[in-house]
Design a protein around this motif. Structure first.
Motif, short mmCIF file in Angstrom:
data_model
loop_
_atom_site.label_atom_id
_atom_site.label_comp_id
_atom_site.label_asym_id
_atom_site.label_seq_id
_atom_site.Cartn_x
_atom_site.Cartn_y
_atom_site.Cartn_z
N THR A 31 0.85 -1.19 0.00
CA THR A 31 0.00 0.00 0.00
C THR A 31 0.89 1.24 0.00
N GLY A 32 0.32 2.38 -0.33
CA GLY A 32 1.06 3.63 -0.28
C GLY A 32 1.57 3.90 1.12
N TRP A 58 3.69 7.98 -3.98
CA TRP A 58 2.37 8.28 -3.42
C TRP A 58 2.20 9.79 -3.39
N THR A 63 0.77 11.11 2.29
CA THR A 63 2.10 10.87 2.86
C THR A 63 2.28 11.70 4.12
#
Length: 69
Positions: A31-32, A58, A63
């Motif tokens: 996943t990001g 991402w 983030t």
């Protein structure tokens, strides 16, 4: 625009021989959020949230939320 800097101690990961011979962690299906955490853990010097987002592939806002947590 405000830059967010984060510095995390470099952690060593213990992998089995099979894992070390297989594709890298960043190339596996992740996943990001996982990629952001992996990227941040490997830092030895502070980097901006934008830099980490770019390295993790991402977007900036998610983030930043992961790094803030």
């Amino acid at each position: 625009m405000t830059s967010t800097y984060i510095k995390i101690k470099r952690e060593r990961c213990c992998m089995s021989e099979d894992e070390s011979n297989s594709e890298g962690l960043m190339e596996r299906q992740t996943t990001g959020e996982d990629r952001v955490r992996m990227t941040a853990r490997q830092l030895s010097e502070p980097q901006t949230a934008n830099w980490i987002a770019s390295e993790a592939g991402w977007s900036h806002e998610p983030t930043k939320r992961v790094l803030d947590r």
